[in-house]
Design a protein around this motif. Structure first.
Motif, PDB file in Angstrom:
ATOM      1  N   ARG A 145      69.059 -22.584   7.134  1.00 27.69           N
ATOM      2  CA  ARG A 145      70.157 -22.128   7.752  1.00 27.69           C
ATOM      3  C   ARG A 145      71.352 -22.673   6.884  1.00 27.69           C
ATOM      4  O   ARG A 145      71.212 -23.804   6.236  1.00 27.69           O
ATOM      5  CB  ARG A 145      70.069 -22.592   9.184  1.00 27.69           C
ATOM      6  N   PRO A 146      72.636 -21.987   6.910  1.00 26.40           N
ATOM      7  CA  PRO A 146      73.439 -22.469   6.132  1.00 26.40           C
ATOM      8  C   PRO A 146      74.023 -24.108   6.621  1.00 26.40           C
ATOM      9  O   PRO A 146      74.584 -23.881   7.827  1.00 26.40           O
ATOM     10  CB  PRO A 146      74.724 -21.511   6.528  1.00 26.40           C
ATOM     11  N   TRP A 147      73.725 -24.945   6.065  1.00 27.48           N
ATOM     12  CA  TRP A 147      74.045 -26.382   6.358  1.00 27.48           C
ATOM     13  C   TRP A 147      75.134 -26.991   5.483  1.00 27.48           C
ATOM     14  O   TRP A 147      75.609 -27.863   5.947  1.00 27.48           O
ATOM     15  CB  TRP A 147      72.876 -27.166   6.225  1.00 27.48           C
ATOM     16  N   VAL A 148      75.548 -26.003   4.569  1.00 25.39           N
ATOM     17  CA  VAL A 148      76.916 -26.404   3.832  1.00 25.39           C
ATOM     18  C   VAL A 148      77.554 -25.146   3.741  1.00 25.39           C
ATOM     19  O   VAL A 148      77.191 -24.050   3.796  1.00 25.39           O
ATOM     20  CB  VAL A 148      76.622 -26.865   2.411  1.00 25.39           C
ATOM     21  N   GLU A 149      79.073 -25.566   3.599  1.00 25.93           N
ATOM     22  CA  GLU A 149      80.022 -24.309   3.412  1.00 25.93           C
ATOM     23  C   GLU A 149      79.684 -23.626   2.106  1.00 25.93           C
ATOM     24  O   GLU A 149      79.460 -23.946   1.078  1.00 25.93           O
ATOM     25  CB  GLU A 149      81.503 -24.608   3.366  1.00 25.93           C
ATOM     26  N   GLY A 150      79.656 -22.014   2.160  1.00 28.58           N
ATOM     27  CA  GLY A 150      79.352 -21.430   0.760  1.00 28.58           C
ATOM     28  C   GLY A 150      78.051 -20.879   0.879  1.00 28.58           C
ATOM     29  O   GLY A 150      77.552 -20.311  -0.205  1.00 28.58           O
ATOM     30  N   LEU A 151      76.987 -21.336   1.661  1.00 28.50           N
ATOM     31  CA  LEU A 151      75.797 -21.054   1.686  1.00 28.50           C
ATOM     32  C   LEU A 151      75.247 -19.940   2.502  1.00 28.50           C
ATOM     33  O   LEU A 151      75.487 -20.100   3.692  1.00 28.50           O
ATOM     34  CB  LEU A 151      74.810 -22.085   1.940  1.00 28.50           C
ATOM     35  N   ARG A 152      75.013 -18.872   2.143  1.00 31.76           N
ATOM     36  CA  ARG A 152      74.468 -17.585   2.469  1.00 31.76           C
ATOM     37  C   ARG A 152      73.087 -17.488   2.761  1.00 31.76           C
ATOM     38  O   ARG A 152      72.105 -17.755   1.861  1.00 31.76           O
ATOM     39  CB  ARG A 152      75.076 -16.482   1.870  1.00 31.76           C
ATOM     40  N   ALA A 199      70.915  -8.368  -0.653  1.00 33.05           N
ATOM     41  CA  ALA A 199      71.805  -7.590  -1.253  1.00 33.05           C
ATOM     42  C   ALA A 199      73.171  -7.646  -0.433  1.00 33.05           C
ATOM     43  O   ALA A 199      74.289  -7.996  -1.081  1.00 33.05           O
ATOM     44  CB  ALA A 199      71.605  -6.095  -1.398  1.00 33.05           C
ATOM     45  N   ARG A 200      73.380  -7.927   0.742  1.00 31.18           N
ATOM     46  CA  ARG A 200      74.542  -7.837   1.576  1.00 31.18           C
ATOM     47  C   ARG A 200      74.892  -9.345   1.425  1.00 31.18           C
ATOM     48  O   ARG A 200      76.112  -9.584   1.432  1.00 31.18           O
ATOM     49  CB  ARG A 200      74.244  -7.716   2.981  1.00 31.18           C
ATOM     50  N   ALA A 201      73.952 -10.489   1.440  1.00 32.77           N
ATOM     51  CA  ALA A 201      74.447 -11.784   0.991  1.00 32.77           C
ATOM     52  C   ALA A 201      74.898 -12.054  -0.356  1.00 32.77           C
ATOM     53  O   ALA A 201      76.113 -12.590  -0.217  1.00 32.77           O
ATOM     54  CB  ALA A 201      73.140 -12.611   1.506  1.00 32.77           C
ATOM     55  N   LEU A 202      74.394 -11.397  -1.229  1.00 33.61           N
ATOM     56  CA  LEU A 202      74.712 -11.492  -2.412  1.00 33.61           C
ATOM     57  C   LEU A 202      76.273 -10.832  -2.707  1.00 33.61           C
ATOM     58  O   LEU A 202      77.289 -11.432  -3.379  1.00 33.61           O
ATOM     59  CB  LEU A 202      73.869 -10.640  -3.598  1.00 33.61           C
ATOM     60  N   GLY A 203      76.323  -9.841  -2.059  1.00 30.78           N
ATOM     61  CA  GLY A 203      77.714  -9.209  -2.166  1.00 30.78           C
ATOM     62  C   GLY A 203      79.023 -10.182  -1.272  1.00 30.78           C
ATOM     63  O   GLY A 203      79.957 -10.412  -1.892  1.00 30.78           O
ATOM     64  N   ALA A 204      78.584 -10.630   0.015  1.00 33.12           N
ATOM     65  CA  ALA A 204      79.309 -11.581   0.483  1.00 33.12           C
ATOM     66  C   ALA A 204      79.666 -12.813  -0.392  1.00 33.12           C
ATOM     67  O   ALA A 204      80.785 -13.411  -0.295  1.00 33.12           O
ATOM     68  CB  ALA A 204      78.667 -12.089   1.772  1.00 33.12           C
ATOM     69  N   ALA A 205      78.629 -13.270  -1.075  1.00 38.74           N
ATOM     70  CA  ALA A 205      78.881 -14.387  -1.859  1.00 38.74           C
ATOM     71  C   ALA A 205      79.681 -14.260  -3.050  1.00 38.74           C
ATOM     72  O   ALA A 205      80.471 -14.894  -3.656  1.00 38.74           O
ATOM     73  CB  ALA A 205      77.438 -15.032  -2.481  1.00 38.74           C
ATOM     74  N   LEU A 206      79.777 -12.703  -3.493  1.00 37.94           N
ATOM     75  CA  LEU A 206      80.512 -12.181  -4.648  1.00 37.94           C
ATOM     76  C   LEU A 206      81.963 -12.625  -4.207  1.00 37.94           C
ATOM     77  O   LEU A 206      82.950 -12.778  -4.781  1.00 37.94           O
ATOM     78  CB  LEU A 206      80.166 -11.080  -5.326  1.00 37.94           C
TER      79      LEU A 206
END
Length: 77
Positions: free
Chosen positions: A16-23, A33-40
């Protein structure tokens, strides 16, 4: 931990996201693919990466963990 947007796949409730910026995405191509797009999108405009402290929920420091392992390894069974 350096503030770089990161993507990983979900593994039951373990990841689960335990730090800011982790998708965290379900382990399917569309979800990843959606998570990679959000990280971009998160990375747009970043000019540097700043280390972040570990969340308290993870326990002690890395230094404490290394010391504990070394103590166990140094003791003969």
């Amino acid at each position: 931990m350096a503030g770089i947007p990161t993507v990983t796949n979900a593994l039951d409730s373990v990841r689960r996201p335990w730090v800011e910026g982790l998708r965290v995405a379900e382990a399917s191509p569309p979800a990843l693919a959606r998570a990679l797009g959000a990280a971009l999108d998160d990375a747009r405009g970043l000019t540097s990466h700043q280390p972040r402290p570990l969340p308290a929920a993870l326990g002690g420091s890395l230094q404490d963990a290394v010391r504990a392992v070394l103590r166990r390894v140094a003791r003969p069974s």
